[in-house]
Design a protein around this motif. Structure first.
Motif, PDB file in Angstrom:
ATOM      1  N   ILE A 109       0.838  -1.203   0.000  1.00 17.98           N
ATOM      2  CA  ILE A 109       0.000   0.000   0.000  1.00 17.98           C
ATOM      3  C   ILE A 109       0.873   1.253   0.000  1.00 17.98           C
ATOM      4  CG2 ILE A 109      -1.495   1.402   1.488  1.00 17.98           C
ATOM      5  CD1 ILE A 109      -3.031  -1.102   2.204  1.00 17.98           C
ATOM      6  N   ASP A 110       1.902   1.262   0.831  1.00 14.67           N
ATOM      7  CA  ASP A 110       2.789   2.430   0.895  1.00 14.67           C
ATOM      8  C   ASP A 110       3.488   2.667  -0.443  1.00 14.67           C
ATOM      9  OD1 ASP A 110       2.088   2.784   3.525  1.00 14.67           O
ATOM     10  OD2 ASP A 110       3.840   1.726   4.331  1.00 14.67           O
ATOM     11  N   ALA A 111       3.832   1.564  -1.134  1.00  9.49           N
ATOM     12  CA  ALA A 111       4.546   1.690  -2.401  1.00  9.49           C
ATOM     13  C   ALA A 111       3.625   2.051  -3.560  1.00  9.49           C
ATOM     14  CB  ALA A 111       5.285   0.388  -2.708  1.00  9.49           C
ATOM     15  N   GLU A 112       2.422   1.480  -3.586  1.00 14.78           N
ATOM     16  CA  GLU A 112       1.520   1.638  -4.739  1.00 14.78           C
ATOM     17  C   GLU A 112       0.477   2.728  -4.554  1.00 14.78           C
ATOM     18  OE1 GLU A 112       1.912   0.204  -7.550  1.00 14.78           O
ATOM     19  OE2 GLU A 112       3.410  -1.305  -7.044  1.00 14.78           O
ATOM     20  N   GLU A 113       0.170   3.058  -3.296  1.00 13.15           N
ATOM     21  CA  GLU A 113      -0.815   4.083  -2.960  1.00 13.15           C
ATOM     22  C   GLU A 113      -2.177   3.855  -3.621  1.00 13.15           C
ATOM     23  OE1 GLU A 113       1.021   7.811  -3.934  1.00 13.15           O
ATOM     24  OE2 GLU A 113       2.297   7.779  -2.143  1.00 13.15           O
ATOM     25  N   PRO A 114      -2.808   2.691  -3.390  1.00 17.29           N
ATOM     26  CA  PRO A 114      -4.152   2.463  -3.926  1.00 17.29           C
ATOM     27  C   PRO A 114      -5.193   3.228  -3.113  1.00 17.29           C
ATOM     28  CG  PRO A 114      -3.509   0.626  -2.544  1.00 17.29           C
ATOM     29  CD  PRO A 114      -2.330   1.554  -2.583  1.00 17.29           C
ATOM     30  N   GLY A 115      -6.399   3.350  -3.671  1.00 20.97           N
ATOM     31  CA  GLY A 115      -7.481   4.000  -2.938  1.00 20.97           C
ATOM     32  C   GLY A 115      -8.433   3.012  -2.310  1.00 20.97           C
ATOM     33  N   LEU A 116      -8.254   1.714  -2.641  1.00 20.36           N
ATOM     34  CA  LEU A 116      -9.166   0.683  -2.137  1.00 20.36           C
ATOM     35  C   LEU A 116      -8.447  -0.659  -2.132  1.00 20.36           C
ATOM     36  CD1 LEU A 116     -12.134  -0.258  -1.423  1.00 20.36           C
ATOM     37  CD2 LEU A 116     -12.475  -0.547  -3.884  1.00 20.36           C
ATOM     38  N   VAL A 117      -8.686  -1.435  -1.089  1.00 22.15           N
ATOM     39  CA  VAL A 117      -8.217  -2.821  -1.040  1.00 22.15           C
ATOM     40  C   VAL A 117      -9.447  -3.717  -0.981  1.00 22.15           C
ATOM     41  CG1 VAL A 117      -6.954  -4.578   0.255  1.00 22.15           C
ATOM     42  CG2 VAL A 117      -6.045  -2.259   0.109  1.00 22.15           C
ATOM     43  N   LEU A 118      -9.563  -4.614  -1.949  1.00 16.64           N
ATOM     44  CA  LEU A 118     -10.660  -5.584  -1.982  1.00 16.64           C
ATOM     45  C   LEU A 118     -10.072  -6.968  -1.734  1.00 16.64           C
ATOM     46  CD1 LEU A 118     -12.790  -4.542  -5.097  1.00 16.64           C
ATOM     47  CD2 LEU A 118     -13.593  -4.634  -2.750  1.00 16.64           C
ATOM     48  N   CYS A 119     -10.513  -7.627  -0.675  1.00 13.54           N
ATOM     49  CA  CYS A 119      -9.992  -8.971  -0.406  1.00 13.54           C
ATOM     50  C   CYS A 119     -11.128  -9.883   0.049  1.00 13.54           C
ATOM     51  CB  CYS A 119      -8.880  -8.936   0.643  1.00 13.54           C
ATOM     52  SG  CYS A 119      -9.285  -8.092   2.170  1.00 13.54           S
ATOM     53  N   GLY A 120     -10.896 -11.182  -0.058  1.00 14.91           N
ATOM     54  CA  GLY A 120     -11.877 -12.140   0.426  1.00 14.91           C
ATOM     55  C   GLY A 120     -11.993 -12.052   1.943  1.00 14.91           C
ATOM     56  N   LYS A 121     -13.176 -12.347   2.462  1.00 16.72           N
ATOM     57  CA  LYS A 121     -13.358 -12.207   3.912  1.00 16.72           C
ATOM     58  C   LYS A 121     -12.516 -13.227   4.684  1.00 16.72           C
ATOM     59  CE  LYS A 121     -17.301 -15.301   4.711  1.00 16.72           C
ATOM     60  NZ  LYS A 121     -18.594 -15.452   5.410  1.00 16.72           N
ATOM     61  N   GLN A 122     -12.197 -14.369   4.048  1.00 17.91           N
ATOM     62  CA  GLN A 122     -11.381 -15.386   4.693  1.00 17.91           C
ATOM     63  C   GLN A 122     -10.849 -16.336   3.635  1.00 17.91           C
ATOM     64  OE1 GLN A 122     -14.951 -16.731   6.825  1.00 17.91           O
ATOM     65  NE2 GLN A 122     -14.363 -18.818   6.308  1.00 17.91           N
ATOM     66  N   MET A 128      -9.161 -18.064   8.853  1.00 19.16           N
ATOM     67  CA  MET A 128      -8.708 -17.086   9.851  1.00 19.16           C
ATOM     68  C   MET A 128      -9.616 -15.860   9.928  1.00 19.16           C
ATOM     69  SD  MET A 128      -5.989 -17.633  11.741  1.00 19.16           S
ATOM     70  CE  MET A 128      -4.465 -18.530  11.887  1.00 19.16           C
ATOM     71  N   ASN A 129     -10.008 -15.320   8.759  1.00 20.87           N
ATOM     72  CA  ASN A 129     -10.868 -14.132   8.745  1.00 20.87           C
ATOM     73  C   ASN A 129     -10.254 -13.002   9.572  1.00 20.87           C
ATOM     74  OD1 ASN A 129     -13.000 -12.340   8.588  1.00 20.87           O
ATOM     75  ND2 ASN A 129     -14.275 -13.406  10.064  1.00 20.87           N
ATOM     76  N   ALA A 130      -8.978 -12.689   9.303  1.00 25.88           N
ATOM     77  CA  ALA A 130      -8.309 -11.672  10.110  1.00 25.88           C
ATOM     78  C   ALA A 130      -7.461 -10.700   9.295  1.00 25.88           C
ATOM     79  CB  ALA A 130      -7.421 -12.349  11.159  1.00 25.88           C
ATOM     80  N   THR A 131      -7.002 -11.100   8.121  1.00 28.31           N
ATOM     81  CA  THR A 131      -6.026 -10.291   7.387  1.00 28.31           C
ATOM     82  C   THR A 131      -6.574  -8.910   7.027  1.00 28.31           C
ATOM     83  OG1 THR A 131      -5.064 -12.306   6.462  1.00 28.31           O
ATOM     84  CG2 THR A 131      -4.501 -10.228   5.392  1.00 28.31           C
ATOM     85  N   GLY A 132      -7.804  -8.854   6.513  1.00 28.79           N
ATOM     86  CA  GLY A 132      -8.386  -7.571   6.127  1.00 28.79           C
ATOM     87  C   GLY A 132      -8.495  -6.608   7.290  1.00 28.79           C
ATOM     88  N   GLN A 133      -8.962  -7.123   8.431  1.00 30.02           N
ATOM     89  CA  GLN A 133      -9.116  -6.277   9.611  1.00 30.02           C
ATOM     90  C   GLN A 133      -7.764  -5.777  10.115  1.00 30.02           C
ATOM     91  OE1 GLN A 133     -10.637  -9.060   8.836  1.00 30.02           O
ATOM     92  NE2 GLN A 133     -12.592  -9.357   9.877  1.00 30.02           N
ATOM     93  N   MET A 134      -6.761  -6.668  10.119  1.00 33.33           N
ATOM     94  CA  MET A 134      -5.424  -6.263  10.570  1.00 33.33           C
ATOM     95  C   MET A 134      -4.822  -5.219   9.631  1.00 33.33           C
ATOM     96  SD  MET A 134      -3.703  -9.844  11.771  1.00 33.33           S
ATOM     97  CE  MET A 134      -4.136 -10.625  13.326  1.00 33.33           C
ATOM     98  N   LEU A 135      -5.029  -5.403   8.332  1.00 35.52           N
ATOM     99  CA  LEU A 135      -4.503  -4.446   7.353  1.00 35.52           C
ATOM    100  C   LEU A 135      -5.132  -3.072   7.550  1.00 35.52           C
ATOM    101  CD1 LEU A 135      -2.840  -3.729   4.877  1.00 35.52           C
ATOM    102  CD2 LEU A 135      -4.669  -4.653   3.443  1.00 35.52           C
ATOM    103  N   ALA A 136      -6.437  -3.036   7.769  1.00 37.92           N
ATOM    104  CA  ALA A 136      -7.119  -1.755   7.993  1.00 37.92           C
ATOM    105  C   ALA A 136      -6.559  -1.054   9.228  1.00 37.92           C
ATOM    106  CB  ALA A 136      -8.622  -1.982   8.137  1.00 37.92           C
ATOM    107  N   ALA A 137      -6.272  -1.836  10.279  1.00 40.43           N
ATOM    108  CA  ALA A 137      -5.724  -1.259  11.501  1.00 40.43           C
ATOM    109  C   ALA A 137      -4.317  -0.713  11.269  1.00 40.43           C
ATOM    110  CB  ALA A 137      -5.710  -2.309  12.609  1.00 40.43           C
ATOM    111  N   LEU A 138      -3.480  -1.483  10.554  1.00 36.65           N
ATOM    112  CA  LEU A 138      -2.104  -1.048  10.296  1.00 36.65           C
ATOM    113  C   LEU A 138      -2.063   0.198   9.416  1.00 36.65           C
ATOM    114  CD1 LEU A 138      -0.401  -4.518   9.647  1.00 36.65           C
ATOM    115  CD2 LEU A 138      -0.028  -3.032  11.618  1.00 36.65           C
ATOM    116  N   ALA A 139      -2.981   0.248   8.437  1.00 35.88           N
ATOM    117  CA  ALA A 139      -2.997   1.378   7.501  1.00 35.88           C
ATOM    118  C   ALA A 139      -3.759   2.583   8.049  1.00 35.88           C
ATOM    119  CB  ALA A 139      -3.612   0.930   6.169  1.00 35.88           C
ATOM    120  N   GLY A 140      -4.567   2.361   9.078  1.00 35.74           N
ATOM    121  CA  GLY A 140      -5.395   3.443   9.604  1.00 35.74           C
ATOM    122  C   GLY A 140      -6.546   3.789   8.678  1.00 35.74           C
ATOM    123  N   TRP A 141      -6.999   2.792   7.904  1.00 33.32           N
ATOM    124  CA  TRP A 141      -8.074   2.997   6.934  1.00 33.32           C
ATOM    125  C   TRP A 141      -9.421   2.545   7.496  1.00 33.32           C
ATOM    126  CZ3 TRP A 141      -6.398   1.295   1.304  1.00 33.32           C
ATOM    127  CH2 TRP A 141      -5.324   2.102   0.885  1.00 33.32           C
TER     128      TRP A 141
END
Length: 253
Positions: A109-122, A128-141
């Motif tokens: 994200i830092d390198a490409e600067e997208p405006g949206l991340v679309l990923c499967g819920k799990q 696990m159903n955790a990657t999307g939520q963790m990414l949002a927290a790390l990015a502050g999105w």
């Protein structure tokens, strides 16, 4: 706007999963692998957004082994513009943990600067159903999870989420991380001409070191077992016997 779509290489959903004899994990030898079905839906949604003129570029990303190139080529054949493969291991039995994947995606994200991340819920291999939520927290999105409807307008997105009580519609600020559910769309099949074109689309290989991420595992799988076999059904003579079995054996009354 760029859209980032993480995709994972998993056992094909039509294949019967076998556990290793020593219980250390799932046997992946000579097993058909394919794109995680939820990620396939995310790729399809990104393509539809591009067809609607709301997205300019779709970038597919995968984290794991070199063989994930096949999964990325599938995404490119469906309609993604380019792909990034972050090679973390040579062992197909090594599954990257959600936090590790989220940190690597944050680097992308830092390198490409997208405006949206679309990923499967799990992912269907570890649920696990955790990657999307963790990414949002790390990015502050902002984040929208379990999404079955998505509408983007300007700097806002309206998402309909599947929750225990039914459906919940919320408005979130962009940029955002959206994790998609099964009912969002029906993914398209890649046509033969597009499969051939996908071979010429750019696919960059990266390593965790490129993003300064430590991929040391934090979790340890103690044991893996198959679910217990389902017991055979029985016929009852009358309603009284049915009620008795439900009460005494099943314990549901």
């Amino acid at each position: 706007m760029k859209v980032l779509v993480p995709v994972k290489r998993v056992i094909d959903y039509n294949v019967k999963v076998r556990v290793k004899s020593d219980g250390t994990g799932v046997d992946l030898a000579n097993v058909k692998m394919s794109m995680n079905p939820f990620d396939e839906i995310a790729v399809e949604q990104a393509i539809r957004l591009k067809e609607a003129g709301k997205v300019e570029e779709i970038i597919a990303v995968s984290v794991g082994v070199k063989q994930s190139q096949e999964t990325l080529r599938t995404a490119l054949a469906m309609g993604a513009d380019r792909a990034i493969l972050i090679v973390c291991t040579e062992d197909v039995h090594t599954d990257m943990e959600p936090l590790t994947v989220a940190k690597l995606l944050k680097g992308v994200i830092d390198a490409e600067e997208p405006g949206l991340v679309l990923c499967g819920k799990q992912a269907i291999d570890n649920d696990m159903n955790a990657t999307g939520q963790m990414l949002a927290a790390l990015a502050g999105w902002s984040q929208g999870t379990f999404v079955s409807e998505l509408e983007i307008g300007g700097d806002k997105a309206i998402v309909t989420r599947e929750v225990d009580g039914g459906l919940q519609t919320i408005k979130i600020n962009m940029p955002a991380v959206v994790t998609v559910d099964l009912r969002l769309n029906e993914p398209r099949y890649a046509s033969l001409p597009n499969i051939m074109k996908a071979k010429r689309k750019p696919l960059d290989e990266k390593t965790p070191a490129d993003y300064g991420v430590d991929i040391s595992p934090r979790l340890e799988i103690v044991n893996t077992t198959e679910p217990a076999a389902r017991a055979a059904g029985v016929k009852v003579a009358d309603v009284a016997e049915l009620v008795a079995k439900l009460k005494d054996e099943a314990g549901v009354i």
